[in-house]
Write a protein that holds these residues in place. Structure first.
Motif, PDB file in Angstrom:
ATOM      1  N   PHE A 171      -6.956   6.527   6.210  1.00  0.00           N
ATOM      2  CA  PHE A 171      -6.683   5.471   5.242  1.00  0.00           C
ATOM      3  C   PHE A 171      -6.113   6.082   3.973  1.00  0.00           C
ATOM      4  CE2 PHE A 171     -11.053   6.890   4.750  1.00  0.00           C
ATOM      5  CZ  PHE A 171     -11.201   7.058   3.385  1.00  0.00           C
ATOM      6  N   ARG A 172      -5.596   5.206   3.093  1.00  0.00           N
ATOM      7  CA  ARG A 172      -5.040   5.644   1.815  1.00  0.00           C
ATOM      8  C   ARG A 172      -5.745   4.935   0.671  1.00  0.00           C
ATOM      9  NH1 ARG A 172      -0.602   6.371   5.226  1.00  0.00           N
ATOM     10  NH2 ARG A 172       0.622   8.264   4.742  1.00  0.00           N
ATOM     11  N   ARG A 173      -5.788   5.617  -0.473  1.00  0.00           N
ATOM     12  CA  ARG A 173      -6.395   5.053  -1.664  1.00  0.00           C
ATOM     13  C   ARG A 173      -5.508   5.316  -2.869  1.00  0.00           C
ATOM     14  NH1 ARG A 173     -12.948   6.369  -1.501  1.00  0.00           N
ATOM     15  NH2 ARG A 173     -13.461   4.907   0.195  1.00  0.00           N
ATOM     16  N   ALA A 174      -5.785   4.581  -3.941  1.00  0.00           N
ATOM     17  CA  ALA A 174      -5.064   4.766  -5.204  1.00  0.00           C
ATOM     18  C   ALA A 174      -6.060   4.995  -6.323  1.00  0.00           C
ATOM     19  CB  ALA A 174      -4.198   3.548  -5.509  1.00  0.00           C
ATOM     20  N   ALA A 214      -5.503  -5.687  -1.142  1.00  0.00           N
ATOM     21  CA  ALA A 214      -5.301  -5.309   0.254  1.00  0.00           C
ATOM     22  C   ALA A 214      -5.689  -6.473   1.143  1.00  0.00           C
ATOM     23  CB  ALA A 214      -6.113  -4.065   0.590  1.00  0.00           C
ATOM     24  N   PRO A 215      -4.846  -7.527   1.227  1.00  0.00           N
ATOM     25  CA  PRO A 215      -5.153  -8.673   2.083  1.00  0.00           C
ATOM     26  C   PRO A 215      -5.363  -8.246   3.533  1.00  0.00           C
ATOM     27  CG  PRO A 215      -3.282  -9.133   0.658  1.00  0.00           C
ATOM     28  CD  PRO A 215      -3.570  -7.683   0.532  1.00  0.00           C
ATOM     29  N   LYS A 216      -6.060  -9.046   4.267  1.00  0.00           N
ATOM     30  CA  LYS A 216      -6.352  -8.755   5.659  1.00  0.00           C
ATOM     31  C   LYS A 216      -5.041  -8.541   6.428  1.00  0.00           C
ATOM     32  CE  LYS A 216      -8.936 -10.443   9.645  1.00  0.00           C
ATOM     33  NZ  LYS A 216      -9.782 -11.547  10.191  1.00  0.00           N
ATOM     34  N   GLY A 217      -5.031  -7.540   7.246  1.00  0.00           N
ATOM     35  CA  GLY A 217      -3.846  -7.255   8.046  1.00  0.00           C
ATOM     36  C   GLY A 217      -2.898  -6.273   7.417  1.00  0.00           C
ATOM     37  N   THR A 218      -3.171  -5.852   6.180  1.00  0.00           N
ATOM     38  CA  THR A 218      -2.283  -4.877   5.542  1.00  0.00           C
ATOM     39  C   THR A 218      -2.683  -3.462   5.938  1.00  0.00           C
ATOM     40  OG1 THR A 218      -3.656  -4.737   3.561  1.00  0.00           O
ATOM     41  CG2 THR A 218      -1.897  -6.378   3.568  1.00  0.00           C
ATOM     42  N   ARG A 219      -1.742  -2.553   5.801  1.00  0.00           N
ATOM     43  CA  ARG A 219      -1.995  -1.154   6.116  1.00  0.00           C
ATOM     44  C   ARG A 219      -1.090  -0.296   5.233  1.00  0.00           C
ATOM     45  NH1 ARG A 219       1.080  -0.714  11.998  1.00  0.00           N
ATOM     46  NH2 ARG A 219       3.210  -0.800  11.174  1.00  0.00           N
ATOM     47  N   GLY A 220      -1.443   0.976   5.128  1.00  0.00           N
ATOM     48  CA  GLY A 220      -0.612   1.888   4.357  1.00  0.00           C
ATOM     49  C   GLY A 220      -0.626   1.589   2.871  1.00  0.00           C
ATOM     50  N   LEU A 221      -0.143   2.546   2.092  1.00  0.00           N
ATOM     51  CA  LEU A 221      -0.062   2.382   0.645  1.00  0.00           C
ATOM     52  C   LEU A 221       0.868   3.440   0.082  1.00  0.00           C
ATOM     53  CD1 LEU A 221      -1.119   1.091  -2.016  1.00  0.00           C
ATOM     54  CD2 LEU A 221      -2.935   2.824  -1.996  1.00  0.00           C
ATOM     55  N   ARG A 222       1.766   3.002  -0.795  1.00  0.00           N
ATOM     56  CA  ARG A 222       2.638   3.926  -1.501  1.00  0.00           C
ATOM     57  C   ARG A 222       2.692   3.492  -2.955  1.00  0.00           C
ATOM     58  NH1 ARG A 222       3.800   8.756   0.164  1.00  0.00           N
ATOM     59  NH2 ARG A 222       4.338   7.906   2.209  1.00  0.00           N
ATOM     60  N   ALA A 274       3.261  -0.637  -6.467  1.00  0.00           N
ATOM     61  CA  ALA A 274       2.644  -0.203  -5.216  1.00  0.00           C
ATOM     62  C   ALA A 274       3.153  -1.095  -4.096  1.00  0.00           C
ATOM     63  CB  ALA A 274       1.119  -0.266  -5.302  1.00  0.00           C
ATOM     64  N   VAL A 275       3.170  -0.543  -2.888  1.00  0.00           N
ATOM     65  CA  VAL A 275       3.604  -1.298  -1.714  1.00  0.00           C
ATOM     66  C   VAL A 275       2.605  -1.084  -0.590  1.00  0.00           C
ATOM     67  CG1 VAL A 275       5.380  -1.553   0.070  1.00  0.00           C
ATOM     68  CG2 VAL A 275       6.051  -1.179  -2.299  1.00  0.00           C
ATOM     69  N   ARG A 276       2.221  -2.192   0.058  1.00  0.00           N
ATOM     70  CA  ARG A 276       1.420  -2.134   1.276  1.00  0.00           C
ATOM     71  C   ARG A 276       2.218  -2.756   2.415  1.00  0.00           C
ATOM     72  NH1 ARG A 276      -3.880  -0.668   0.732  1.00  0.00           N
ATOM     73  NH2 ARG A 276      -4.921  -0.937  -1.295  1.00  0.00           N
ATOM     74  N   GLU A 277       2.113  -2.193   3.613  1.00  0.00           N
ATOM     75  CA  GLU A 277       2.774  -2.765   4.775  1.00  0.00           C
ATOM     76  C   GLU A 277       1.941  -3.917   5.325  1.00  0.00           C
ATOM     77  OE1 GLU A 277       5.178  -0.125   3.722  1.00  0.00           O
ATOM     78  OE2 GLU A 277       3.385   0.879   4.502  1.00  0.00           O
ATOM     79  N   VAL A 278       2.635  -4.972   5.727  1.00  0.00           N
ATOM     80  CA  VAL A 278       1.978  -6.150   6.288  1.00  0.00           C
ATOM     81  C   VAL A 278       2.609  -6.452   7.640  1.00  0.00           C
ATOM     82  CG1 VAL A 278       1.444  -8.596   5.985  1.00  0.00           C
ATOM     83  CG2 VAL A 278       1.528  -7.077   3.990  1.00  0.00           C
ATOM     84  N   LYS A 279       1.775  -6.630   8.634  1.00  0.00           N
ATOM     85  CA  LYS A 279       2.271  -6.992   9.961  1.00  0.00           C
ATOM     86  C   LYS A 279       2.219  -8.500  10.099  1.00  0.00           C
ATOM     87  CE  LYS A 279       1.873  -5.936  14.881  1.00  0.00           C
ATOM     88  NZ  LYS A 279       1.145  -5.165  15.918  1.00  0.00           N
ATOM     89  N   GLN A 316      10.002  -0.109   8.623  1.00  0.00           N
ATOM     90  CA  GLN A 316       8.866   0.672   9.104  1.00  0.00           C
ATOM     91  C   GLN A 316       7.852   0.946   7.985  1.00  0.00           C
ATOM     92  OE1 GLN A 316       8.538   1.735  12.456  1.00  0.00           O
ATOM     93  NE2 GLN A 316      10.248   0.325  12.732  1.00  0.00           N
ATOM     94  N   TRP A 317       8.299   1.625   6.933  1.00  0.00           N
ATOM     95  CA  TRP A 317       7.415   1.947   5.819  1.00  0.00           C
ATOM     96  C   TRP A 317       8.259   2.398   4.623  1.00  0.00           C
ATOM     97  CZ3 TRP A 317       7.565   5.295  10.106  1.00  0.00           C
ATOM     98  CH2 TRP A 317       8.103   6.558   9.867  1.00  0.00           C
ATOM     99  N   VAL A 318       7.576   2.620   3.486  1.00  0.00           N
ATOM    100  CA  VAL A 318       8.237   3.104   2.274  1.00  0.00           C
ATOM    101  C   VAL A 318       7.975   4.598   2.127  1.00  0.00           C
ATOM    102  CG1 VAL A 318       8.305   2.988  -0.243  1.00  0.00           C
ATOM    103  CG2 VAL A 318       8.120   0.896   1.097  1.00  0.00           C
ATOM    104  N   HIS A 319       9.056   5.366   2.025  1.00  0.00           N
ATOM    105  CA  HIS A 319       8.937   6.810   1.800  1.00  0.00           C
ATOM    106  C   HIS A 319       8.498   7.115   0.383  1.00  0.00           C
ATOM    107  CE1 HIS A 319      10.362   9.153   5.254  1.00  0.00           C
ATOM    108  NE2 HIS A 319      11.160   8.142   5.529  1.00  0.00           N
ATOM    109  N   GLN A 320       9.155   6.465  -0.572  1.00  0.00           N
ATOM    110  CA  GLN A 320       8.956   6.846  -1.963  1.00  0.00           C
ATOM    111  C   GLN A 320       9.317   5.677  -2.861  1.00  0.00           C
ATOM    112  OE1 GLN A 320      10.916  10.553  -2.759  1.00  0.00           O
ATOM    113  NE2 GLN A 320      10.250  10.675  -4.889  1.00  0.00           N
TER     114      GLN A 320
END
Length: 739
Positions: free
Chosen positions: A222-225, A242-250, A260-265, A295-299
């Protein structure tokens, strides 16, 4: 040890010349023969600075490039060493940041860290070793951020040095010139399992940092800030929604605020949900990052008045920009490739700059891609930036007979050999079947004996591999390192560094992991590994490595020189010699440390009859210094000998030694690693030496000059080496009367 009170009588260098045209490159070369990469980039207004390195066999040099028009055009930045000279080899910047008030770059040097500072990003000053010592030999910086308290650097620290035990690390500085290290638990984060620091950003007195956590086996990562209001000294959780179903963090941000960005499916698709904040405490929901193949955020990057992001699509990289975090616009793509790696990005003004490396066609080249705010590509070829990167054309060693002379080195990343009948006109030797191999190669030694010629060097890696070639006449060569005797053991490095010929045959010397390695051949056709008369003469014991650098042959047999660690003082290099009557069985002898040096080891040896001269370098209170030993009984006993040097000499190294008809001759360098000139020595008996400083533009001009190979030829003494200036690197050919 060197006597710095001796004078210099000059001598001139009328017979030294830049020799790039004399030693032709391979016309069929497929690449520039060096591996380049850019590992970090930063932007402020219209100024963009990218840093990285360039590798070739034996060393790795740092690179700074700068743009003052937002990334449209680049030039090599001016980089000054401690004394104002050129930067030293193996001092490589890894991360950079800056803006109004100053710029800073942090990287590595042998044995520790290194720091550079700049007022404008165009001229960089290397700081004293004590500044870089805060990062230690086990520190690795991945990002630098300017805060309201100064600078914050994040990365990791390894006590072992191989990062198998890496823990998070934070370094703090008020001015970039004095740093405090916080490692492991000192950082103030929970350290259950593996923890790494991924990114940091600062805005309005608040620092936001993201971390990745890999708990015990069986539990998902997992990731934290985290947020800090004291420049990164202490941290508290930054509770990003971090709503339900989210993953990742940048995380990221800058003057416009934090983001900040979280991925949502969502069904079968994925998008990035953006959040913004002014204090990393209260967060507002922003827009979505949506694109086919997301897919995701690099930076996430700061822009002067907003944000930018680098998004990984199914194959390509997408650049996006926003002024408020709610509405995002496409700002260009970078086509994806399996051999391309993105290592950093920065957004300044209307341009986004991406850096990394690209291994297309088997050659690792620097990646420098620029897109304007509308996504249009701004063409930039990093290999064409004047003075930034250098082509491989090196002449490192030379050997001669009564009728012709052979020089060795590399061009285009492959081994290269040249022959001459007069020492002035040179032609390339032939390699039936070619010498192109997957890794970069360079020959470093060549000798002649009863069965013909032998050349050795670095066969590349990892792991490092032998490079051994033979020739009957010096014009046509074939590899013999395909013999099973030269096979490495698993992933352990096996290196061939030096060679010698004598009445009994030939020896090749080098390293086998932490141990010394020696090979013997009576005829250049059959080979066997040499062994120690005692268990640890060549094989390393606990805390007692061995390394062999050079050898000499004669009626006495063979003598090899290098260094070793005594288990009673681990980590302290000491000079060592190995002697053998037949090249097969060797006995090691540890010599005393030269006066005034805390550690030392041999790098060169030459023999004339039963007299041997061995030289090396060591570390003392004033830095690197050279030293010499002499033996008058074929290597059985040794005594230290004084090597006088010009009175103004600073750091001194011996770079080559050879026997001549009159005795012995040596070359070396004086000055710093970044501003070194050539010095020469001659001796009739190996005990009493006379020093000269040849002077002139080729051997004592701007930058670094060195003669790394010497050989008597007819009535002359030939030398080969290099000159390195801000505009590039060139081979050098030098000759003078043998007497």
């Amino acid at each position: 040890m060197l006597d710095h009170g001796a004078g210099s009588d000059g001598g001139g260098d009328a017979n030294a010349q830049v020799a790039g045209k004399l030693f032709p490159a391979d016309p069929a070369a497929r690449s520039d023969g060096r591996d380049q990469e850019l590992t970090g980039v930063a932007a402020s207004g219209s100024t963009v600075v990218a840093v990285g390195g360039e590798a070739h066999p034996g060393t790795y040099r740092g690179v700074f490039v700068v743009s003052t028009d937002g990334g449209r055009t680049f030039k090599a930045a001016e980089v000054k060493g401690l004394d104002g000279g050129a930067p030293g080899d193996a001092e490589v910047p890894r991360a950079v940041d800056g803006g109004q008030g100053g710029w800073i770059a942090i990287g590595t040097r042998p044995g520790g860290g290194v720091v550079w500072t700049s007022d404008d990003g165009q001229v960089w000053q290397r700081q004293p070793d004590a500044v870089g010592d805060a990062f230690g030999s086990g520190g690795r910086v991945t990002q630098i951020v300017r805060t309201d308290k100064g600078f914050l650097a994040i990365g990791e620290h390894s006590r072992k040095g191989d990062f198998s035990d890496a823990v998070p690390a934070v370094w703090l500085s008020g001015d970039g010139k004095s740093w405090e290290a916080l490692t492991g638990k000192q950082v103030g984060l929970p350290l259950r399992g593996k923890v790494s620091l991924e990114a940091a950003a600062a805005s309005s007195g608040v620092v936001l940092m993201g971390s990745a956590h890999t708990p015990s086996p069986g539990k998902p990562p997992f990731r934290r800030a985290w947020r800090s209001t004291d420049g990164g000294r202490t941290w508290t959780p930054a509770k990003i929604p971090a709503p339900k179903g989210t993953r990742g963090l940048r995380v990221g941000g800058g003057e416009a605020g934090l983001v900040a960005v979280r991925e949502v499916k969502s069904g079968k698709s994925i998008y990035g949900q953006v959040y913004t904040s002014t204090d990393a405490n209260k967060w507002q929901k922003g827009g979505r990052l949506q694109a086919p193949g997301y897919q995701w955020v690099h930076q996430l990057l700061p822009v002067d008045s907003g944000y930018a992001g680098i998004v990984q699509l199914s194959r390509d990289l997408l650049v996006v920009r926003s002024s408020d975090g709610r509405s995002w616009q496409n700002a260009g793509t970078l086509p994806g490739a399996s051999n391309r790696a993105l290592l950093g990005a920065a957004a300044g003004g209307q341009h986004t700059v991406l850096v990394g490396h690209d291994a297309a066609n088997g050659d690792l080249n620097a990646l420098l891609a620029v897109r304007d705010a509308r996504g249009t590509e701004i063409p930039v070829d990093p290999l064409k930036i004047p003075g930034a990167f250098h082509n491989d054309q090196a002449v490192t060693a030379v050997g001669g007979t009564d009728t012709h002379v052979v020089a060795v080195g590399s061009t285009g990343g492959d081994a290269a050999i040249w022959t001459s009948a007069d020492g002035s006109a040179w032609s390339r030797a032939r390699f039936p079947g070619g010498m192109s191999r997957p890794a970069l190669q360079r020959l470093s030694g060549v000798v002649h004996g009863g069965a013909g010629w032998l050349a050795v060097g670095d066969g590349g890696g990892p792991p490092r591999r032998p490079l051994v070639l033979t020739s009957a006449d010096g014009s046509v060569w074939k590899p013999v390192d395909t013999d099973p005797m030269f096979d490495p053991k698993g992933s352990q490095a096996l290196a061939t560094i030096g060679a010698a010929a004598g009445p009994a045959g030939y020896v090749v010397v080098g390293e086998d992991g932490p141990s010394g390695a020696i090979w013997f051949s009576p005829d250049l056709k059959t080979w066997q590994r040499g062994g120690g008369l005692r268990r640890n003469d060549l094989a390393a014991a606990t805390n007692a490595n061995r390394w062999v650098r050079a050898a000499a042959g004669g009626t006495f047999g063979f003598v090899a020189v290098g260094g070793m660690h005594n288990p009673k003082s681990p980590g302290i290099g000491r000079p060592a010699v190995w002697a053998s009557t037949d090249g097969k069985k060797w006995r090691m002898q540890e010599l005393p440390l030269p006066a005034g040096l805390a550690q030392a080891w041999f790098t060169q040896v030459a023999a004339k009859g039963n007299v041997l001269v061995a030289t090396g370098e060591g570390l003392g209170s004033s830095g690197t210094d050279g030293f010499g030993f002499v033996s008058s009984d074929g290597g059985r006993t040794w005594r230290e000998t004084d090597l006088p040097a010009p009175g103004s000499a600073g750091s001194v190294r011996v770079t080559a030694v050879t026997a001549t008809s009159q005795g012995f001759a040596m070359t070396g360098t004086t000055g710093s690693t970044g501003m070194s000139d050539v010095v020469t020595w001659t001796s009739a008996d190996g005990t009493t030496w006379q020093a000269k400083a040849p002077g002139g533009d080729v051997l004592a001009g701007t930058g670094r000059q060195e003669i790394t190979g010497l050989a008597p030829f007819k009535d002359r003494l030939l030398g080969v080496g290099r000159t390195v200036t801000p505009s590039g690197e060139q081979p050098v050919l030098w000759n003078r009367p043998a007497s």
